[in-house]
Design an enzyme around this catalytic site. Sequence first.
Site, PDB file in Angstrom:
ATOM      1  N   THR A  96      27.569  11.517  62.723  1.00  0.00           N
ATOM      2  CA  THR A  96      28.285  12.747  63.084  1.00  0.00           C
ATOM      3  C   THR A  96      27.314  13.846  63.501  1.00  0.00           C
ATOM      4  O   THR A  96      26.182  13.924  63.016  1.00  0.00           O
ATOM      5  CB  THR A  96      29.136  13.303  61.910  1.00  0.00           C
ATOM      6  OG1 THR A  96      28.271  13.661  60.832  1.00  0.00           O
ATOM      7  CG2 THR A  96      30.160  12.302  61.439  1.00  0.00           C
ATOM      8  N   VAL A  97      27.809  14.677  64.403  1.00  0.00           N
ATOM      9  CA  VAL A  97      27.047  15.829  64.877  1.00  0.00           C
ATOM     10  C   VAL A  97      28.012  17.015  64.887  1.00  0.00           C
ATOM     11  O   VAL A  97      29.151  16.876  65.377  1.00  0.00           O
ATOM     12  CB  VAL A  97      26.490  15.561  66.295  1.00  0.00           C
ATOM     13  CG1 VAL A  97      25.795  16.795  66.850  1.00  0.00           C
ATOM     14  CG2 VAL A  97      25.531  14.368  66.266  1.00  0.00           C
ATOM     15  N   ARG A 103      26.060  16.742  72.109  1.00  0.00           N
ATOM     16  CA  ARG A 103      25.531  16.490  73.460  1.00  0.00           C
ATOM     17  C   ARG A 103      24.159  17.139  73.693  1.00  0.00           C
ATOM     18  O   ARG A 103      23.863  17.639  74.751  1.00  0.00           O
ATOM     19  CB  ARG A 103      26.523  16.963  74.545  1.00  0.00           C
ATOM     20  CG  ARG A 103      27.923  16.405  74.405  1.00  0.00           C
ATOM     21  CD  ARG A 103      27.999  14.883  74.406  1.00  0.00           C
ATOM     22  NE  ARG A 103      29.384  14.468  74.311  1.00  0.00           N
ATOM     23  CZ  ARG A 103      29.984  14.134  73.153  1.00  0.00           C
ATOM     24  NH1 ARG A 103      29.301  14.128  72.006  1.00  0.00           N
ATOM     25  NH2 ARG A 103      31.249  13.783  73.147  1.00  0.00           N
ATOM     26  N   ARG A 104      23.357  17.129  72.618  1.00  0.00           N
ATOM     27  CA  ARG A 104      21.951  17.529  72.772  1.00  0.00           C
ATOM     28  C   ARG A 104      21.043  16.358  72.405  1.00  0.00           C
ATOM     29  O   ARG A 104      19.869  16.543  72.085  1.00  0.00           O
ATOM     30  CB  ARG A 104      21.617  18.683  71.835  1.00  0.00           C
ATOM     31  CG  ARG A 104      22.339  19.966  72.116  1.00  0.00           C
ATOM     32  CD  ARG A 104      21.612  21.066  71.338  1.00  0.00           C
ATOM     33  NE  ARG A 104      22.515  22.108  70.912  1.00  0.00           N
ATOM     34  CZ  ARG A 104      22.175  23.059  70.066  1.00  0.00           C
ATOM     35  NH1 ARG A 104      20.966  23.080  69.525  1.00  0.00           N
ATOM     36  NH2 ARG A 104      23.037  24.000  69.718  1.00  0.00           N
ATOM     37  N   GLY A 105      21.627  15.167  72.313  1.00  0.00           N
ATOM     38  CA  GLY A 105      20.814  13.986  72.064  1.00  0.00           C
ATOM     39  C   GLY A 105      20.565  13.685  70.596  1.00  0.00           C
ATOM     40  O   GLY A 105      19.730  12.840  70.272  1.00  0.00           O
ATOM     41  N   LEU A 106      21.322  14.341  69.682  1.00  0.00           N
ATOM     42  CA  LEU A 106      21.029  14.102  68.256  1.00  0.00           C
ATOM     43  C   LEU A 106      21.469  12.720  67.784  1.00  0.00           C
ATOM     44  O   LEU A 106      20.745  12.052  67.041  1.00  0.00           O
ATOM     45  CB  LEU A 106      21.675  15.199  67.388  1.00  0.00           C
ATOM     46  CG  LEU A 106      21.079  16.596  67.570  1.00  0.00           C
ATOM     47  CD1 LEU A 106      21.678  17.572  66.563  1.00  0.00           C
ATOM     48  CD2 LEU A 106      19.561  16.551  67.420  1.00  0.00           C
ATOM     49  N   LEU A 107      22.651  12.279  68.212  1.00  0.00           N
ATOM     50  CA  LEU A 107      23.048  10.917  67.839  1.00  0.00           C
ATOM     51  C   LEU A 107      22.021   9.920  68.387  1.00  0.00           C
ATOM     52  O   LEU A 107      21.583   9.021  67.670  1.00  0.00           O
ATOM     53  CB  LEU A 107      24.447  10.583  68.395  1.00  0.00           C
ATOM     54  CG  LEU A 107      24.832   9.105  68.213  1.00  0.00           C
ATOM     55  CD1 LEU A 107      25.009   8.766  66.741  1.00  0.00           C
ATOM     56  CD2 LEU A 107      26.085   8.743  68.999  1.00  0.00           C
ATOM     57  N   TYR A 136      29.024   3.664  72.105  1.00  0.00           N
ATOM     58  CA  TYR A 136      27.924   2.838  71.595  1.00  0.00           C
ATOM     59  C   TYR A 136      27.386   1.755  72.525  1.00  0.00           C
ATOM     60  O   TYR A 136      26.371   1.139  72.212  1.00  0.00           O
ATOM     61  CB  TYR A 136      28.328   2.227  70.249  1.00  0.00           C
ATOM     62  CG  TYR A 136      28.473   3.293  69.179  1.00  0.00           C
ATOM     63  CD1 TYR A 136      27.346   3.900  68.649  1.00  0.00           C
ATOM     64  CD2 TYR A 136      29.721   3.717  68.753  1.00  0.00           C
ATOM     65  CE1 TYR A 136      27.459   4.898  67.695  1.00  0.00           C
ATOM     66  CE2 TYR A 136      29.845   4.711  67.798  1.00  0.00           C
ATOM     67  CZ  TYR A 136      28.709   5.308  67.269  1.00  0.00           C
ATOM     68  OH  TYR A 136      28.818   6.295  66.342  1.00  0.00           O
ATOM     69  N   PHE A 426      33.932   0.583  56.733  1.00  0.00           N
ATOM     70  CA  PHE A 426      32.718   1.125  56.121  1.00  0.00           C
ATOM     71  C   PHE A 426      32.284   2.369  56.877  1.00  0.00           C
ATOM     72  O   PHE A 426      32.829   2.664  57.939  1.00  0.00           O
ATOM     73  CB  PHE A 426      31.590   0.082  56.101  1.00  0.00           C
ATOM     74  CG  PHE A 426      31.210  -0.453  57.448  1.00  0.00           C
ATOM     75  CD1 PHE A 426      30.178   0.113  58.193  1.00  0.00           C
ATOM     76  CD2 PHE A 426      31.888  -1.550  58.002  1.00  0.00           C
ATOM     77  CE1 PHE A 426      29.836  -0.391  59.443  1.00  0.00           C
ATOM     78  CE2 PHE A 426      31.535  -2.056  59.247  1.00  0.00           C
ATOM     79  CZ  PHE A 426      30.515  -1.480  59.964  1.00  0.00           C
TER      80      PHE A 426
HETATM   81  C1  LIG Z   1      30.086  11.077  68.724  1.00  0.00           C
HETATM   82  C2  LIG Z   1      28.957  12.046  68.309  1.00  0.00           C
HETATM   83  C3  LIG Z   1      28.277  11.520  67.051  1.00  0.00           C
HETATM   84  C4  LIG Z   1      27.973  12.123  69.485  1.00  0.00           C
HETATM   85  O1  LIG Z   1      26.832  12.882  69.091  1.00  0.00           O
HETATM   86  P1  LIG Z   1      25.927  13.633  70.185  1.00  0.00           P
HETATM   87  O2  LIG Z   1      24.710  14.128  69.485  1.00  0.00           O
HETATM   88  O3  LIG Z   1      26.748  14.586  70.925  1.00  0.00           O
HETATM   89  O4  LIG Z   1      25.520  12.415  71.118  1.00  0.00           O
HETATM   90  P2  LIG Z   1      24.278  12.410  72.132  1.00  0.00           P
HETATM   91  O5  LIG Z   1      24.032  13.816  72.611  1.00  0.00           O
HETATM   92  O6  LIG Z   1      23.127  11.696  71.522  1.00  0.00           O
HETATM   93  O7  LIG Z   1      24.912  11.551  73.300  1.00  0.00           O
HETATM   94  C5  LIG Z   1      24.241  10.476  73.909  1.00  0.00           C
HETATM   95  C6  LIG Z   1      25.044  10.024  75.095  1.00  0.00           C
HETATM   96  O8  LIG Z   1      26.313   9.525  74.651  1.00  0.00           O
HETATM   97  C7  LIG Z   1      27.369  10.230  75.300  1.00  0.00           C
HETATM   98  N1  LIG Z   1      28.436  10.426  74.311  1.00  0.00           N
HETATM   99  C8  LIG Z   1      28.299  10.939  73.070  1.00  0.00           C
HETATM  100  N2  LIG Z   1      29.491  10.971  72.455  1.00  0.00           N
HETATM  101  C9  LIG Z   1      30.396  10.491  73.328  1.00  0.00           C
HETATM  102  C10 LIG Z   1      31.806  10.286  73.271  1.00  0.00           C
HETATM  103  N3  LIG Z   1      32.517  10.608  72.183  1.00  0.00           N
HETATM  104  N4  LIG Z   1      32.412   9.754  74.357  1.00  0.00           N
HETATM  105  C11 LIG Z   1      31.702   9.447  75.456  1.00  0.00           C
HETATM  106  N5  LIG Z   1      30.361   9.612  75.569  1.00  0.00           N
HETATM  107  C12 LIG Z   1      29.723  10.133  74.500  1.00  0.00           C
HETATM  108  C13 LIG Z   1      26.756  11.544  75.713  1.00  0.00           C
HETATM  109  O9  LIG Z   1      27.454  12.129  76.775  1.00  0.00           O
HETATM  110  C14 LIG Z   1      25.361  11.138  76.078  1.00  0.00           C
HETATM  111  O10 LIG Z   1      25.393  10.559  77.385  1.00  0.00           O
HETATM  112  P3  LIG Z   1      24.207  10.818  78.448  1.00  0.00           P
HETATM  113  O11 LIG Z   1      22.972  10.272  77.800  1.00  0.00           O
HETATM  114  O12 LIG Z   1      24.659  10.031  79.636  1.00  0.00           O
HETATM  115  O13 LIG Z   1      24.178  12.271  78.631  1.00  0.00           O
HETATM  116  C15 LIG Z   1      29.510  13.463  68.014  1.00  0.00           C
HETATM  117  O14 LIG Z   1      30.127  13.967  69.173  1.00  0.00           O
HETATM  118  C16 LIG Z   1      30.496  13.507  66.869  1.00  0.00           C
HETATM  119  O15 LIG Z   1      30.100  13.747  65.752  1.00  0.00           O
HETATM  120  N6  LIG Z   1      31.813  13.280  67.153  1.00  0.00           N
HETATM  121  C17 LIG Z   1      32.852  13.328  66.120  1.00  0.00           C
HETATM  122  C18 LIG Z   1      32.685  12.256  65.054  1.00  0.00           C
HETATM  123  C19 LIG Z   1      32.554  10.889  65.646  1.00  0.00           C
HETATM  124  O16 LIG Z   1      33.364  10.444  66.447  1.00  0.00           O
HETATM  125  N7  LIG Z   1      31.484  10.168  65.246  1.00  0.00           N
HETATM  126  C20 LIG Z   1      31.261   8.812  65.645  1.00  0.00           C
HETATM  127  C21 LIG Z   1      31.589   7.950  64.512  1.00  0.00           C
HETATM  128  S1  LIG Z   1      31.552   6.240  64.917  1.00  0.00           S
END
Ligand SMILES: CC(C)(COP(=O)(O)OP(=O)(O)OC[C@H]1O[C@@H](n2cnc3c(N)ncnc32)[C@H](O)[C@@H]1OP(=O)(O)O)[C@@H](O)C(=O)NCCC(=O)NCCS
Length: 426
Positions: A96-97, A103-107, A136, A426
Amino acid sequence: MDAPLVMTQIDPHDREALRAWSTPSRAAFLTPAATDADLDDRLAEVGGHRLTAVHDVVDGGVGGEQRVVATLRTYDSELTLPGVDPVEVDLVSTATVLPTHRRRGLLSRMLTADLRRARHAGNVFAALIAAEAPIYGRFGFGPATHATSLAVENARVRFRPDAPVPAGSLEFVPAGRVEELSRVHDVTRRARPAGLLRDAAWWEAAGRRGAGRWVGPAGHVVLHRDEHGTADGYVAYDVVDEAVGRVPNGTVHVGDLAATNPAAYRALWEFVTSIDLVRTTRAKNRPVDELLPHLLTDPRAVQTGPVDDFLWLRVLDVPAALTARRYLGGGTLVLQVLDPLGLAEATVRLHVGDPGADGWACPEVTTTDAAPDVVLGVAELASVLLGGTSPVALHRAGRLDGTPAAALSLQTLMATPEQPWCPTWF
Ligand SMILES: CC(C)(COP(=O)(O)OP(=O)(O)OC[C@H]1O[C@@H](n2cnc3c(N)ncnc32)[C@H](O)[C@@H]1OP(=O)(O)O)[C@@H](O)C(=O)NCCC(=O)NCCS
């Protein structure tokens, strides 16, 4: 200049650190802040887990304060592969972020660091459940199992005369008594590809009933014993009564149903679809090749759908992953596997010869520089490896290069007797 976003590991036994770590995860998953009881549950659950946090300095009205803005949790578990005992898997969860930092690359930062760690530690597989399907694939994960929901109209349920005949008994299981349930699950999770270990902490939590738990406050667990008294199945369910006036209209929600043999399976479904005052039985996250409709005189008593992906798999070592499972069909193929993160790129020759007495064959897997018969991404390999996705379909979708005959050979090699299924969240 912005302060750097610092990635650290959190001590899973530190209650206050865990409280701070839980804040962004609950905000991102749209759930209320953790109560003390939630924290107690978490502490019991995550003892052996790896908790990653990203901190940012925020003003917070007090002139600068470290706060957790992103989380990732991973831990070692066991995954069942076709034809063999379970293997180790790196399970990834709580990704989670905070919405202010998305969308700053933390995931990407947290997940790639963990995948590199897992690869370095000798893990062959990582797995997760994706909140959204587009997230993913870029990290090399592919959907490896699917699951569906069932809605059963109880009044239409009649078992065919040739259905397995139940023998034995049923009994309600009091809260907290989980030993026999965990033994039944341990047999069933080894019997079908994609089963996961449920450890002692999992069952301890399952034994406590209440809202949001394995069994809710109005729910029950019923155990089946064979004619010798050995536990061989259980069903865990909740009940909602939506009576219209004086007309009963209950719904049973099956949360988990496991049986080590078809007779116990029939007994449990027969029980749960025949409870007085209940009209409908619903179940989520069931296998796409559920046996129940085949047992009934009217298979349409069971409405199925929607079907969605469930477990996403990531192969971290291609030769080891192909060697780890057993195969039903013979053949030889050179596979070139591409990896967007460069962790597991490989070209291998997969040869499967004659099966053993149990019908399964061990493969010979060697790296090679021969021309490939099939070129596929590491995510596509993960999707086909447990038998849950058709290589022929991926080929027709343009996601697997090779001749149609090579795609068909891969399908023959990857086929499994039952669809992979993971009944464990999980
Ligand atoms: C999903 C989540 C973890 C993504 O974190 P984030 O730090 O924004 O992800 P990143 O910035 O590392 O993104 C990496 C790439 O994945 C893409 N991406 C991230 N989340 C995405 C989503 N939900 N749908 C589509 N693309 C996504 C980004 O656009 C980015 O693409 P790029 O490299 O082409 O620019 C965050 O938005 C979040 O916490 N969402 C709510 C909870 C959730 O759904 N968690 C996932 C649990 S399985």
